[in-house]
Design a protein around this motif. Sequence first.
Motif, mmCIF file in Angstrom:
data_model
loop_
_atom_site.group_PDB
_atom_site.id
_atom_site.type_symbol
_atom_site.label_atom_id
_atom_site.label_comp_id
_atom_site.label_asym_id
_atom_site.label_seq_id
_atom_site.Cartn_x
_atom_site.Cartn_y
_atom_site.Cartn_z
ATOM 1 N N LEU A 210 3.578 1.868 1.682
ATOM 2 C CA LEU A 210 4.882 2.448 1.348
ATOM 3 C C LEU A 210 4.751 3.711 0.502
ATOM 4 C CD1 LEU A 210 6.917 -0.793 0.517
ATOM 5 C CD2 LEU A 210 6.970 0.555 2.630
ATOM 6 N N GLY A 211 3.524 4.026 0.124
ATOM 7 C CA GLY A 211 3.314 5.211 -0.708
ATOM 8 C C GLY A 211 3.377 4.925 -2.184
ATOM 9 N N ASN A 212 3.472 3.661 -2.598
ATOM 10 C CA ASN A 212 3.414 3.313 -4.018
ATOM 11 C C ASN A 212 2.029 3.650 -4.554
ATOM 12 O OD1 ASN A 212 6.065 2.085 -4.282
ATOM 13 N ND2 ASN A 212 5.258 0.410 -3.019
ATOM 14 N N LEU A 213 1.986 4.252 -5.721
ATOM 15 C CA LEU A 213 0.725 4.742 -6.278
ATOM 16 C C LEU A 213 0.394 4.052 -7.596
ATOM 17 C CD1 LEU A 213 1.312 8.599 -5.820
ATOM 18 C CD2 LEU A 213 0.317 7.001 -4.173
ATOM 19 N N SER A 214 -0.889 3.717 -7.758
ATOM 20 C CA SER A 214 -1.375 3.190 -9.028
ATOM 21 C C SER A 214 -2.517 4.074 -9.511
ATOM 22 C CB SER A 214 -1.843 1.744 -8.879
ATOM 23 O OG SER A 214 -2.900 1.651 -7.933
ATOM 24 N N MET A 215 -2.838 3.981 -10.815
ATOM 25 C CA MET A 215 -3.792 4.914 -11.415
ATOM 26 C C MET A 215 -4.865 4.196 -12.213
ATOM 27 S SD MET A 215 -1.140 7.959 -12.502
ATOM 28 C CE MET A 215 -2.442 9.178 -12.621
ATOM 29 N N GLU A 216 -5.324 3.050 -11.704
ATOM 30 C CA GLU A 216 -6.235 2.213 -12.474
ATOM 31 C C GLU A 216 -7.577 2.853 -12.777
ATOM 32 O OE1 GLU A 216 -6.335 0.733 -8.126
ATOM 33 O OE2 GLU A 216 -4.886 1.560 -9.543
ATOM 34 N N LYS A 217 -8.029 3.789 -11.960
ATOM 35 C CA LYS A 217 -9.335 4.401 -12.201
ATOM 36 C C LYS A 217 -9.223 5.837 -12.730
ATOM 37 C CE LYS A 217 -12.780 3.524 -9.422
ATOM 38 N NZ LYS A 217 -13.635 3.424 -8.221
ATOM 39 N N GLU A 218 -8.006 6.254 -13.080
ATOM 40 C CA GLU A 218 -7.813 7.585 -13.644
ATOM 41 C C GLU A 218 -7.947 7.504 -15.164
ATOM 42 O OE1 GLU A 218 -7.355 10.099 -11.335
ATOM 43 O OE2 GLU A 218 -7.603 8.411 -9.957
ATOM 44 N N CYS A 219 -8.412 8.578 -15.786
ATOM 45 C CA CYS A 219 -8.539 8.569 -17.242
ATOM 46 C C CYS A 219 -7.242 8.947 -17.941
ATOM 47 C CB CYS A 219 -9.673 9.494 -17.682
ATOM 48 S SG CYS A 219 -9.477 11.219 -17.195
#
Length: 672
Positions: A210-219
């Motif tokens: 659906l294009g939902n975004l997560s940022m678990e590996k971003e600083c």
Amino acid sequence: MASARPPIGDPAEDVSKAAAPGEETLMQNSKVMTADEAIARIKDDDVIATTGFVQSCIPEMLHAALEKRFVETRAPRDLTLIMCAGAGDSKGLGTGRLHHEGLLKRVIAANFGRMPKVAEAAQNNKIQGYNLPQGVISKLYRSCASGSPGLFTKVGLHTYVDPRFGGGKVNTVTREDLVKLLEVEGQEWLFYKATPINVALIRATSADPLGNLSMEKECLTLDVLAQAMAAHNNGGVVIAQVERLVADGSIKPKDVKVPGILVDCVVVADPPEMHRMNYGVVYDPALAGEVRVTVDNLPTMALDERKIIARRASFELPLNGVINLGVGAPDGVANVANEEKVTPYLVMTTEAGAIGGVLAGGSSFGSSANAHSIIDQNQMFDFYHGGGLDLTCLGMAECDSLGNVNTSKFGGRLNGCGGFIDISQNARAVVFAGTFTAGGLKIAIEDGNLKIVQEGRARKFVKQVEQVTFSGQYAADKSQPVIYVTERCVFQLTDHGLELIEVAPGIDIERDILAHMAFKPHIHSPIAMNPALFAEGPMGLLADLLNEGLKDRISYDASRNLLSINLSAWAARKKADVADLQRAISEACTAAGRKVNAVVNQDGCRIAEDLYDQYADMVAYVNKHHYERMARYATSAITRTKLQDALRRRGLETRVYDSAEAAYASLGISAA
């Protein structure tokens, strides 16, 4: 560009395998596409916002695809680029890829230093350019998202961003006013006009169908949500670069940083180098907050000019306070704090959104290992703009007699202000830190004395700064405590400009200081810089910040009923210092068992500009509860004047004598 590669990593599953019966239509309408297909949606004259902070969190594949399309087709043309901090390696990556003539028409940025060819085009009047404060641009994304015409703030007043001094325009072809000076209820404000955004180039770690975004590996999370919302609500296009695709339902609702309703295109980075954490680090789980690492064994800095400066600046640290450190000499403060075991008593932050932990340097600047939390950049600037910072330590390229500092445009280079204006104008106290001269400076430490072996080629203390990034007069008018720390001396900002207050051992004022300045600062009674700064081994910084030595500065002579308080070279840098002094005096007087006569030596004592009223309240308290009579002295005329003004406002005895003899004589007591 290569097509999207298969999803990777737990809990990610192959989307094709995860699709249940009846989901084929959803899959056929997937937002996943190649970088080329996504970038093809950008049109001539579009306004593009892109994410990234210095060398981190940059959607490199999207920038590369935009450059490739323009080089091959000469389209899209005449774009407006809006960005906060620099997003590149200064050598052509990141937004540095967008330098090709005709691609950009206008740039609105806080930092140009990371894209030197774009900066050169602006300086040569080939494109329009605005250099605005980083926090202002960051918060303007929210203005765009909410349909607001712009942002009211005091950030930028009396700097080159103020319309009276250029309005942030970087060249003569830039004519539209994006900044206006307005008066609201008798106070000056700046109004920054919001520029509607058509395209947002953002970055995340994972995307679902659906294009939902997560940022678990971003600083860092930066402004991706605000940028996406700004573009979407303006009818524009949101293009997200991600590392991997995950199955529907893999991302928990609270872990979704950008909801899919805002995202139009998802591009999976291929090859993986296009999605490095930053240009120097492929991936560091400590910076992403996925693990905690041991930091007890950080390397110790060599005892050179950088460490001397960082050491002296560290004595301004407010325990239990919130701190921001700039790049260059200031970032050594974190190392010194760690060496001196002070770190647990501080909360370090970055304007990019990291709170707590150990601030990273180099290519990872802006992030933090073992961070307590990571918030959006625009939220961090809400905190900064509202006065949440107790102290900031920042660099300085130029400084003049009024205390003005320039870091944005000097030596023929357009560097930009970054978050410097946002931070320096709103922190409770400011330390500017840097070498006295630049370009080839060499020093030596011999028997505890500082020796200038080779002077730097360029003067930093100039007659007039090329551009005002920090207004000394504005800070003085607000009674903001400001000092300027170098390896050989320390200056303090006063109502009348810079005053020399400390000199390193071995340094001659005429030969080593005044001879290399374009102006003469106020000089009254400068004291020696702390000898511990120039010696190997621990300095006892924590004990000093805790005022553990205050009781040794107070003595009582019962035969004369005389309390002697020696505040020579002592500093009240924060409210806790004044409270500690009141407690120490009260304890000594209580032990005496009666009201005492007191003589206070304030020679070389420094009281922060915003603490004089609190200091006077402390004096009123001890006068009422503990003193029979009292006299104080200081050889500095400025110190005497400031003390007298503060005491007068509290209706107290205002006399401050210029010598110990005069103070003792006023009480009818001999100084011996």
